[in-house]
Scaffold this active site. Structure first.
Site: not given
Ligand code: CAO
Length: 472
Positions: A444-445
């Protein structure tokens, strides 16, 4: 006559009937599913305990039932009745839950709900806003569940909304007290579709449903219903895909030494009736890396403004079953040895494939591993099992040539100085066959930066390249 009632549901009460699978007059066998009930945590199919004919049906879809609620009355062929605790054929007591019938939402559905949201299903006709089917928007980047605002909608409408990916909260309800009706959903989708082009330039992205296609117009077709696991996991995967900005980092590890160690342990393992797959060693390596990089075992808080870092090392392991993908959790991997993990993983995968997992089996992971190494492939992009923030995919170990010798740049210089002739005998080198395990980390950036992900995979690669590191 046999009354079939809702079995002991543990902590759950007032659970919704989501599907009735029999009708009055139907002849049914032992173990045929009569009804499906669903809380916000799990779905349970309630089977028949006898062969017989349905003479009374006491529930309809959308009803709420609790332990002991009467579901069906059967006219029984007594000889076939499964023995109940209170005696065969006439028991009115709830039957034991059949673990074979318990099918669960993936771990993300159940693990990180805020306290207060764990008490069970919503009350009749009142449904909390959820981030189901949330549209991509700036708000979605930090999803906040508005827990105070309740919406009127029937379970059918709620399910339809989920399938369409329509947030109920954004749908104008035209029923009594603003109740959202099916037509309201359709209108909403049409409106979004029509306005989508204009909105795409703004901060919101409307996702139009796929157009219906009559495939039979082009040739013969067969139809196959999705299993309940496929439906539940499909919707969770889609939600994660839409809500989580995914990046996948591909890497590989030279596992030659590890594979030799694994081979050397084979005899010891088989004396214990175990097989050691590479996955077990990867689990240990992942735990070490997770210990060093805490954000990989975190979740975003429900407000989206802080990380909740889990100080435990429970790993979700994706298991392929004939009903679809499930992700049971192996707890405290840091405290278990390879043999213990092998035994537990084997037992867990068997229970998953026999549909015998309990709700507890699916809760509480801080990171997930999905191994396709036993099947094949060189790389893939696993979907983060939100609200976790990272997932590791393993591909198949392959033989890979690794150069042992001077730097290729030095060799090039030398060739050029020799007028592009053969490399000098003084600079020998050779390719060595090594066993290489390719792996892919999706993350999850919002939580993990690319540099951190590359550090994590590099560390993992080093750990796997030298099994002695796993002991330190
Ligand atoms: N490279 C080469 N061989 C591998 C390997 C790898 N990376 N990983 C496993 N293998 C081998 C094993 O050693 C075993 O070999 P033997 O039969 O010779 O002993 C064989 O492949 C089968 O392994 P396995 O799959 O039974 O065991 P596992 O511990 O690796 O995996 C489990 C267990 C439950 C994770 C796996 O069976 C499974 O279900 N995988 C699918 C997960 C999945 O569907 N993920 C996709 C999610 S995204 O849609």
């Amino acid at each position: 006559m046999l009354e079939i009632r809702v079995p002991d549901l543990g902590d759950f009460d007032e659970v919704e009937v989501v599907e009735i699978l029999v009708a009055k007059g139907d002849r049914i066998d032992i173990d045929d599913t009569l009804v499906s009930i669903e809380s916000d945590k799990a779905t349970m199919e309630i089977p028949s305990t006898a062969v017989g004919v349905v003479v009374e049906l006491h529930v309809v879809e959308g009803d709420r039932v609790s332990e002991g609620s009467l579901l069906v009355v059967l006219d029984v062929l007594a000889a076939d009745v499964i023995t109940q605790p209170d005696g065969p054929g006439e028991s009115t007591a709830p039957s034991e839950p059949d673990p074979d019938r318990v099918m669960l939402e993936p771990a993300d559905e159940v693990s990180d709900r805020p306290a207060g949201d764990v008490s069970g299903a919503p009350s009749v006709d009142r449904v909390e806003r959820t981030d189901y089917g949330r549209e991509l928007s700036t708000e979605a980047a930090n999803p906040v569940v508005d827990r105070a605002d309740l919406i009127h909608a029937s379970p059918l409408v709620r399910r339809y909304a989920r399938e369409l990916g329509v947030p109920l909260a954004q749908t104008d309800g035209t029923g009594n007290h603003g109740r959202v009706l099916i037509d309201d959903l359709r209108r909403h989708v049409r409106g979004r579709f029509a306005g989508g082009a204009a909105e795409r330039g703004g901060s919101r992205l409307a996702i139009a449903p796929m157009p219906a296609v009559d495939h039979a117009a082009f040739g013969p077709v067969t139809e196959q219903k999705l299993t309940r696991i496929q439906k539940v996991s499909g919707s969770a995967l889609q939600r994660s895909w839409l809500n989580v900005p995914h990046v996948t980092q591909h890497d590989e590890a030279d596992v030659t030494l590890l594979e030799r160690f694994r081979r050397d342990c084979r005899e010891q393992a088989s004396e214990r009736g175990l097989k050691l797959s590479p996955l077990l060693f990867v689990m240990k390596a992942v735990v070490i890396a997770l210990n060093e990089y805490p954000s990989f075992r975190a979740s975003l808080s429900s407000e989206g403004d802080q990380l909740v870092i889990k100080e435990y090392f429970h790993l979700g392991i994706a298991v392929d079953t004939d009903q679809g993908l499930v992700v049971p959790v192996i707890r405290d991997v840091d405290r278990k040895g390879i043999f213990e993990l092998a035994s537990e993983l084997n037992a867990t995968a068997e229970r998953a494939r026999g549909r015998k997992l309990s709700p507890e089996d699916l809760k509480g992971a801080c990171f997930t591993i999905s191994s396709l190494g036993g099947i094949g492939g060189t790389a893939f992009t696993p979907i983060v099992n939100a609200p976790e923030v990272a997932i590791l995919g393993l591909s198949k170990t392959r033989v890979h040539p690794v150069w042992r010798g001077p730097s290729p740049l030095d060799l090039l210089d030398e060739r050029e100085s020799n007028g592009f002739g053969e490399a000098a005998a003084t600079a020998p080198g050779h390719f060595e066959p090594r066993l290489v395990l390719p792996f892919s980390l999706s993350y999850d950036h919002r939580v993990i930066d690319g540099a951190l992900a590359a550090r994590f995979t590099t560390r993992l690669s080093r750990l796997l390249s030298d099994p002695r590191q796993l002991l330190l």
